[in-house]
Structures are given as structure tokens and as C-alpha cells.
Write a protein that holds these residues in place. Structure first.
Motif: not given
Length: 674
Positions: A114-133
Motif C-alpha cells: 500500500k505504501q509503495i502504491d501510494q508513493v508510486s501514484t504520486w510520482l506518476k501524477s507528476a509525470g515521472l515513470t516508475v522504473a522499478g520498486s
């Protein structure tokens, strides 16, 4: 991921939850705090490097450039992790050695999905691409423009002594709702800082033959052979040389000197991991050849293994790709001091922090070993970019998770004394970018064992004669019959000192004198005791008591003398494996509380050791053997050992050698009460 401008370098807790939080924060963890300017955001303190000053500002960085950024995650219970890591490591605790499995640690303390998803969602909303977690961090890529939007800051270029570097103009911001989830971020600023190995070698010091030592240019033990009459008179400041330097030591001699042979311990049942970058393609065969050459057993099938992926290696030019001396040294010493322990080398993809943290985390997440040896370190305060809080926090989190599992981490303390201007200018193996006297990292973490160096003298029986702190002055090479020594002014000494940012951990409070722990390396007085290093020491001298190491270079196997705390750290890992066997296979875990509880059993190393003859001396003559080749064979160096380079050794704990070195009584004590 650390975005680095690579540059060539020379080789380098508490009883209650609330006090655990305080100790964790003091050790480098600065939790995100709400920003006064925007109640909806929180500021990541310390995310702007020291070089990012207004006077050095060259303006906005290009917004279209692509960056790689790593967001470190705080996990589910920071305070609980710190408290548990202490309790499971503290001999006075009811939960001492009640370790968790790797899965239990991740479930209890790692970041949740859940925490990983929360942070990933915020980063994606700013236009960044998640490369791995994973449960430790999230890697993202994106343009400078998107990165600025995500972290609420502007990225500018700055003029530095290492060229133009990019950095945030102000500390990064994150959503306040994520302040308890995010530990820190790296990659916003550039840095030339990276880890260096802590060893030095002289390729001409291979003085011990494969079967026996009959080289007339060196001594089997301290005091055996007089310095030749063809050596010039010693200069002022040196005592008269009593002996030719000892021949390069091999593991069987180290085992005898430190009492391992007397105990019969071999490290059976323990697993030692060696962390470095890249990996030698001939490591196992080299280690086997070395062991057989010196009367020891080669690895049994399955006793040695490797974790590496050459397709992922990066920054080879900056990190010294192809130089496998450090790995060879580490494996030879770990296997030599614990011949029956399993050894696994875990190769980081580079010498930069993002890759080194990943290697350490891989060991913890999969519990690959009981003991992890690291013969490298880096300057904390550098002209090319200081260590960031986020990096230190990320390392400490992995170390504490390891402690919760019963995994011990050790790090060499460094080979440049206190890293001051004198040490940098005179040292054989110093990082040239130190901006002031300081301890190194990660060896100064409160959650690792910092291993210092000594100069070890053997007695006539091949056992322990004496030790001096690892601090040498050496001359240049001098031809036989010369009337004077060639001045060189080079020094070689073990690292140590007092941290200016990390509070004294509980296990040092009853051993380290306040006069030392409150005196910073600048000379200023700290309000409270601080972390001091090293914790314990073993042989690491380059000329007085160098250690022989074997490796394949350019297709040919050979052996040479090595020195540095890179010798000491894997030797300590072997000793710790022996201690694990002594306590019936139960891992020692984070070893510092056990070390300080046994400080009265160690060999106390002092500045002026009493020699076998009963009178102190401080110099030996090093003679190059006939195998050194034309123009060098037979030449001399004058070595002044046990030199006080600002870290004097004294009775009890000191910043040169910690509590001293191990012995048979120290090892046997791990079996008491089991």
C-alpha cells in the motif's frame, strides 16, 4: 539512483520506543517535517548539497534532460525497527539473539505494498515513470521539468572544484501525507563522491614462497634478522633499526597469532558475504591456489559462491574495472581465518551508493550470510558532494534489518588516519577530496563494526609478539651502499576518530572515555558523546607486517604483499565466523555490544609496545627481494612504525585501535553460557 559525474580516484537504540526514535534520528535519519511555507507539503531536510550556494549558481538546468531518481521508503515502523535491532543485539536484553527471518523482517518493518502504491501514484501524477520498486525504494525516471514539479524545487547548475554539477536550489518537498512513508530522495543532485577500497599494495613485496619462507631479505618473526650493514645510518627521529621487516604474513600465521589455532575453531556452520563492486572471473580458482600454496585447504564443492551480473555493471572507468585485488584480498583473508566457513561474494554493479546499498539489501532480503565484510568507504564531507542524509538513512535501515535477522556488518575504518589536510597530502591511499578532518562512512554508522588496523609482530614461536597501531612513515627506495636515505614523506595509517553528526551508541557508553567521545576532530567540544571509531582492530600494516594475497592478473597467477584496513575487515569477518561456531552455530549478529562487553579480554594495543627484547623500538628496514627484478632487487626502505598520526593508541579504548585485537580468550568466551 545516484546521478554521478565520474572521476578517477585512487583506491580507496535504546530501551524505549521514544529513545529509539531519538537515536535513529541522531544517527542520520531526518524525518520529513511539515514546511512552514506550505502546510500541504513536507520538506526533505538536507537534500540540497553544500556546494549549491548562491555565489556558485550558474542558472537553471536544461528542463528537457532525463534524470534517474531513487525515492527511499521509511517502512512500516522505523522506531520499532531501531528498538528491535537494539534489543536482539544487546546481551542484557530478554530478546537477545531472538532473531527474525528475512520474511518476518520485511513483513514487520519493510514498506507495505500500500505504501509503495501510494508513493508510486504520486510520482506518476507528476509525470515521472516508475522504473522499478521494492520494499526499500522506488526508482523513477523523468525530465528535469517533471522532477522539479514532483519535488517542489528548481534544479540549477553550480560551479564546483570538480566541475559543473546539478543540484536543487532548495530542499525538496513531498506531500505531507507521505512524510511518514518517504525516507529521502537521491538523484536530484550530482556528485563525484563514490566509495574507494581501503587497501594498498606494493607489487614487489611477494616475499614468501609457496612452500616455505627462506628469503634472506625478510624475517620469519620480529627481531630474527639484523638490518644489513649496507644500509645507511638512520636519520634523526628514527630509532636504530633492530631487524629486517617480517616476510608477508599468511593466514596460518594470523590464525596462530590471534589464538584461532589454539581454539580449534574453523568457522564451520557460518557464512561470510564479501561486498565489493564487479567480480573476478577467477576468484575461486585463485583462492584455492593461494590456500594450497600456503598449507591450507581449498574451498570444498559448494563452499564458495558468487552473486553478480556483469551485464548490469556501470561506471567502470570511475570504479576501476578489472582491478580485482580487493576481492582477492577479502576472500583470501575470510577463508584463511575461517577455513570451514562458506564464503559468498556479492558484487555491486558499481562503486556508487545506489548500487552498494542494493548489494547490502540483497543479502538482508534473502539472508545470504551471517556476516558481511566490506573493505571500502567514502568521505562524508567532500568538495565533490557530501554524503546525503537519504543515503545514510538508507544504509542504516538495511543494517538494522540485518541486525534484526542476526546478520553482522563490518567495514574497514580507512587508511588515511583522520583524513585531515596532512593525511591527504602525505597518505599512500587517500581520497583527495576531503574538506576537513573526519571519519568515513559507512564505517562510522552506529550499526556496523568499524575495523581498524595494527602492525603485528610475530614471536620466535610464530605466535603473538606485540602489536602497534597501524601508522607508518617510509623513505623512498635506497640503493645498497648509499650514505643516506631517500626522503619520501609518505605515511600509511589506520582510520579512526569521532563523528560530528552521529551520537554515541549505547554499547560505547561504558567503555569509551568522554574525553575522547566529546572531542571532535576539529578540536571543538561536543555537547554530548559522539560515535567513535574503530571498534576493534587486526593486522593491516603494509610494510611492517604486510599480508600475502594471490590473484590472476593478465592471465597469470601471482602473489604480492597487501596492507590496509581492507586486510583487517575480512580477517575480522573470519574471527566472527569462528565465534559463531564457538557459540554452537548461533550467529553473533550485530557484534558491537558483544565486542564491548568483552573488551577486557582483548589484546590492548598501545602506542609504544614493549618489544621482545624489553626495550621499545620504532623502525625496521624493508628490503626488496631478489625476485623484484633489475634495478630494484636489494634496495631498501626505512619504515618507522607505530607512528602517532593524530590518533594515538593508549591503554583501554582509543581512536587508533578501538578496544584492541582478538585472541583465544576472546573467542572462547562466545561459548560460555551456551
Amino acid at each position: 539512483m545516484t546521478n554521478a559525474v565520474p572521476r578517477h580516484r585512487r583506491r580507496i537504540a535504546t530501551a524505549t520506543t521514544m529513545t529509539a526514535v531519538a537515536a535513529f534520528v541522531t544517527a542520520g535519519v531526518a524525518l520529513a517535517a511539515p514546511s512552514n511555507a506550505d502546510s500541504g507539503s513536507a520538506t526533505l531536510a538536507g537534500s540540497t548539497p553544500a556546494y549549491a550556494t548562491a555565489s556558485a549558481d550558474l542558472g537553471q538546468s536544461g528542463t528537457a534532460a532525463t534524470l534517474s531518481v531513487r525515492v527511499y521508503l521509511a517502512g512500516q515502523d522505523q522506531a520499532g525497527l531501531a528498538a528491535f535491532a537494539r534489543a536482539v543485539s544487546d546481551p542484557s536484553s530478554a530478546t537477545y539473539k531472538h532473531y527474525l527471518s528475512a520474511a518476518q523482517v520485511q513483513q514487520r518493518f519493510g514498506a507495505s505494498q500500500k505504501q509503495i502504491d501510494q508513493v508510486s501514484t504520486w510520482l506518476k501524477s507528476a509525470g515521472l515513470t516508475v522504473a522499478g520498486s521494492n520494499t526499500h525504494w522506488i526508482d523513477v525516471t523523468g525530465t528535469v521539468a517533471a522532477t522539479q514539479k514532483a519535488f517542489g524545487t528548481q534544479l540549477h547548475n553550480y560551479r564546483t572544484s570538480d566541475g559543473t554539477l546539478r543540484a536543487p536550489q532548495s530542499d525538496a518537498k513531498i506531500p505531507a501525507a507521505l512524510s511518514s512513508v518517504i525516507l529521502g530522495v537521491t538523484g536530484l543532485s550530482q556528485s563525484t563522491t563514490h566509495a574507494v577500497t581501503n587497501h594498498q599494495t606494493d607489487p614487489l613485496t611477494a616475499k614468501k614462497g609457496p612452500v616455505s619462507n627462506n628469503d634472506p631479505s625478510c624475517s620469519d618473526y620480529y627481531g630474527q634478522k639484523k638490518a644489513p650493514s649496507t644500509t645507511p645510518a638512520v636519520p634523526s627521529g628514527y630509532t636504530t633499526p633492530a631487524t629486517l621487516a617480517q616476510c608477508s604474513l599468511v593466514p596460518s600465521e594470523l590464525r596462530q597469532a590471534y589464538g584461532v589455532s589454539n581454539t580449534g575453531l574453523t568457522g564451520k556452520g557460518a557464512t561470510i558475504a564479501i561486498v565489493n563492486w564487479y567480480g573476478s572471473p577467477t576468484m575461486e580458482s585463485d583462492a584455492n591456489q593461494y590456500a594450497v600454496n600456503h598449507g591450507d585447504k581449498p574451498f570444498a564443492p559448494g563452499q564458495y559462491s558468487e552473486v553478480n551480473d556483469p551485464s548490469q555493471y556501470t561506471n567502470q572507468a570511475a570504479c576501476g574495472f578489472g582491478d580485482y585485488g580487493e576481492e582477492s584480498l577479502d576472500v583470501d583473508m575470510a577463508h584463511g581465518l575461517a577455513p570451514d566457513a562458506k564464503v559468498i561474494t556479492v558484487a555491486a554493479n558499481s562503486c556508487f551508493d545506489s548500487d552498494l546499498i542494493a548489494a547490502e539489501a540483497k543479502i538482508v532480503d534473502n539472508h545470504l550470510a551471517d556476516i558481511v565484510s566490506n573493505s571500502w568507504g567514502e568521505i562524508m564531507y567532500s568538495t565533490g558532494g557530501d554524503m546525503t542524509q537519504a543515503q545514510m538513512q538508507a544504509y542504516d535501515q538495511v543494517f538494522m534489518e540485518g541486525a534484526a535477522e542476526g546478520i553482522a556488518f563490518d567495514f574497514s575504518s580507512g587508511d588515511c588516519m583522520n583524513n585531515d589536510a596532512y593525511s591527504i597530502s602525505k597518505g599512500l591511499n587517500c581520497d583527495p577530496t576531503s574538506s576537513r578532518a573526519q571519519v568515513e562512512w559507512p564505517t562510522s554508522s552506529s550499526w556496523v563494526t568499524s575495523v581498524g588496523g595494527t602492525a603485528l609482530a610475530l614471536n620466535k614461536q610464530g605466535g603473538y609478539g606485540f602489536e602497534a597501531p597501524m601508522g607508518d612513515n617510509r623513505s623512498g627506495r635506497t640503493a645498497p651502499g648509499a650514505t643516506s636515505w631517500v626522503p619520501a614523506g609518505e605515511t600509511f595509517g589506520g582510520g579512526g576518530g569521532v563523528s560530528e553528526s552521529i551520537a554515541q551508541p549505547w554499547y560505547q557508553s561504558w567503555t569509551v572515555p568522554n574525553s575522547e567521545s566529546t572531542t571532535l576532530m576539529s578540536g571543538a567540544k561536543a555537547a554530548h558523546p559522539m560515535r567513535t571509531i574503530p571498534d576493534i582492530s587486526l593486522n593491516g600494516d603494509l610494510y611492517f607486517s604486510s599480508t600475502l594475497v594471490g590473484q590472476t592478473t593478465n592471465g597469470a597467477y601471482g602473489e604480492a604483499g597487501y596492507g590496509g584496513t581492507s586486510v583487517s575487515a575480512p580477517s575480522w569477518a573470519g574471527i566472527l565466523a569462528d565465534a559463531q561456531q564457538a557459540q554452537y552455530g548461533i550467529p553473533v549478529g550485530f557484534a558491537n555490544p558483544a565486542i564491548y562487553a568483552r573488551s577486557f579480554l582483548t589484546n590492548d594495543v598501545v602506542q609504544n609496545p614493549k618489544q621482545i627484547s624489553g626495550s621499545p623500538t620504532h623502525s625496521v628496514v624493508f628490503q626488496y627481494p631478489t625476485s623484484s627484478g633489475p634495478g630494484i632487487a636489494g634496495q631498501y626502505r626505512l619504515i618507522q612504525y607505530g607512528v602517532d598520526e593524530g590518533l594515538p593508541a593508549s591503554r583501554g579504548y582509543d581512536e587508533a585501535t578501538g578496544v584492541g585485537s582478538p585472541n583465544a580468550w576472546f573467542l572462547r568466551s562466545f561459548g560460555f553460557g551456551h
